[in-house]
Design an enzyme around this catalytic site. Structure first.
Site: not given
Length: 504
Positions: A237-238, A241, A259, A293
């Site tokens: 995710g981001s 986060a 990741e 991403c």
């Protein structure tokens, strides 16, 4: 063709301890179709109490259940069954994916057809990976020393909304092969893939508590990260986060794999044809509407060829049909959420305000009045210090950056907080290899976006910690233990050491 029904059986329930259960609060989450702005499905909304139930089920299954005590070969048979079941659900996945996040149906169907292979790959590792290594006559005394690799325990797996069925495969499959039990936390924007996996777990007869599936927003998700019954968190995710998760996990020394984001560069060297580079870069920029991403979002080219490449990219984007993801003529679907669309719009406005030139796109496509659609966009004359060159946009926006020469191009490519993916465009493979070794990123492709999940995927710097895919994607779900014995156990005595000193 778009289906009129949602291909999941228990949207009002969570999958905990091998059973479909209603959430404690009875609440639900409306999942919005980004191309129609209508509710696609309403799913169960997990509370912190539901997270506790799921963790307790996974904890019991790990501590007292049969799963960690099965052989790797026995667990591999479950993985093969899961892979076969996924192949039987390709059409369902190809309906869910576009309806939740806007992927074109063609892309969803193609990728869904490959997910079962991930489970087969990890099943095959049951027979090839060294879960035990033998060392005769250890120097500290004793007859035999063993390095044994054992499951890390209960895993909290948190997946994003852009490619959920694919990303969860690289968490679930290696975790289960290792002997871990899993609480899978789906994104509230795209929970359908988690439901498919829960139904498959039930279908293949996974023991209760081995795979638990919940959908939750931020508060309950943080409860999963904080929970003392969870030994490891694997998160995609981001960056924001990921930082939060890393801080919480550090507080209790929980294992993590992160990741995170990227701001990946395509470095176009002077020997490479501009039109060919533009075609390949633009094609991948539209994949999942740029919500990837590892997307090549910074395009670095020498100053004398900057305008030519910008014009070529704009021409490629002019030929992209944006629209209904279930229409075979569509080349790019919508942005996944209204919030994400507004974020992309803000970034484009910021880029122009900071001096970039809007060369193509930048707004809603003509004729599309409903749905979160956005044109593929080219920003030219971007300074590498500008916001659009520094921060992950997560949309179909390319920033073209001019370099003085090849060395400067590589300096610009590495001048980023991220290090997930890069590509170099050159006809000379020796030059490509030399450049690849100088680029600071987890993957470097040649002449197009490329990766190889059989080797591994992950990033340098703030793009994350650890790797997913390949053998290196299995290791984070294992703990090493050294055992030094005065006598040789029966199962070792009957086996000769392998060439590498290991037994399996």
């Amino acid at each position: 063709m778009r289906s009129t029904s949602v291909p999941i059986a228990h949207p009002d329930s969570l999958f905990v301890d091998g059973k479909w259960v209603r959430p404690e609060s009875g609440g639900g989450i409306d999942v919005i179709d980004p191309s129609t702005e209508k509710v696609y499905v309403r799913v169960a909304d997990a509370t912190e109490a539901d997270i506790d139930r799921a963790v307790a089920a996974a904890r019991t299954a790990f501590d007292d259940g049969p799963w960690p005590r099965l052989t790797h070969a026995e667990r591999a048979e479950y993985l093969r069954a899961m892979g076969a079941s996924l192949r039987a659900r390709v059409d369902d996945i190809a309906q869910i994916w576009p309806s939740e996040m806007g992927s074109t149906h063609a892309v969803a169907h193609a990728f869904a057809g490959t997910i079962g292979d991930v489970y087969d790959y990890y099943a095959d590792l049951a027979g090839t990976f060294s879960f035990e290594e033998r060392f005769d006559d250890p120097p500290g005394g004793g007859r035999l020393a063993l390095l044994v690799r054992e499951p890390v325990g209960v895993v909290g797996a948190i997946v994003p909304w852009n490619a959920a069925i694919n990303i969860m495969a690289y968490k679930i499959a290696p975790a289960l092969l290792a002997g871990c039990t899993v609480v899978l936390k789906s994104s509230p924007e795209a929970p359908g893939a988690g439901y498919v996996m829960a139904e498959i777990a039930e279908q293949v007869g996974l023991p209760p508590g081995v795979l638990n599936v919940v959908t939750a927003d931020r508060g309950p998700s943080e409860r999963l990260v904080r929970h003392p019954g969870v030994d490891k968190i694997t998160f995609t995710g981001s960056l924001a986060a990921g930082r939060r998760i890393a801080g919480i996990a550090a507080d209790r020394i929980a294992r993590i794999t992160l990741e995170l984001g990227g701001k990946s560069a395509a470095v176009v060297l002077d020997d490479y044809d501009v039109a060919t580079a533009a075609a390949d870069i633009a094609a991948y920029a539209c994949f999942l509407t740029g919500q990837v991403c590892s997307a090549l979002s910074r395009i670095i080219v020498t100053r004398g060829r900057h305008d030519e490449l910008v014009d070529a990219l704009a021409a490629e984007f002019a030929g992209v049909t944006v629209g209904d993801p279930f229409d075979a003529a569509t080349g790019m679907g919508p942005i996944a959420t209204r919030r994400q669309l507004e974020k992309v719009e803000r970034y484009v406005h910021t880029g122009v305000a900071e001096g970039a030139r809007l060369a193509f796109g930048g707004g809603r496509p003509a004729g599309l009045t409903r749905g979160w659609f956005f044109e593929p966009t080219v920003l030219a004359e971007v300074d590498n210090a500008a916001t659009v060159a520094r921060e992950e946009i997560f949309g179909p926006v390319l920033s073209v950056i001019a370099a003085d020469n090849e060395d400067h191009a590589l300096e610009l490519a590495n001048d980023t907080d991220f290090g997930l993916n890069n590509s170099v465009f050159t006809h000379d493979p020796d030059r490509a290899y030399a450049v690849a070794r100088r680029l600071r990123s987890g993957t470097v492709g040649h002449n197009v976006f490329r990766s190889d999940m059989r080797i591994g995927f992950g990033g340098f710097k703030q793009s994350g910690i650890g790797r997913e895919g390949g053998v290196d994607g299995l290791r984070p779900f294992l703990e090493n233990k050294t055992v030094v014995l005065d006598a040789v156990p029966t199962h070792i005595a009957t086996l000769a050491p392998a060439d590498d000193g290991s037994t399996r």
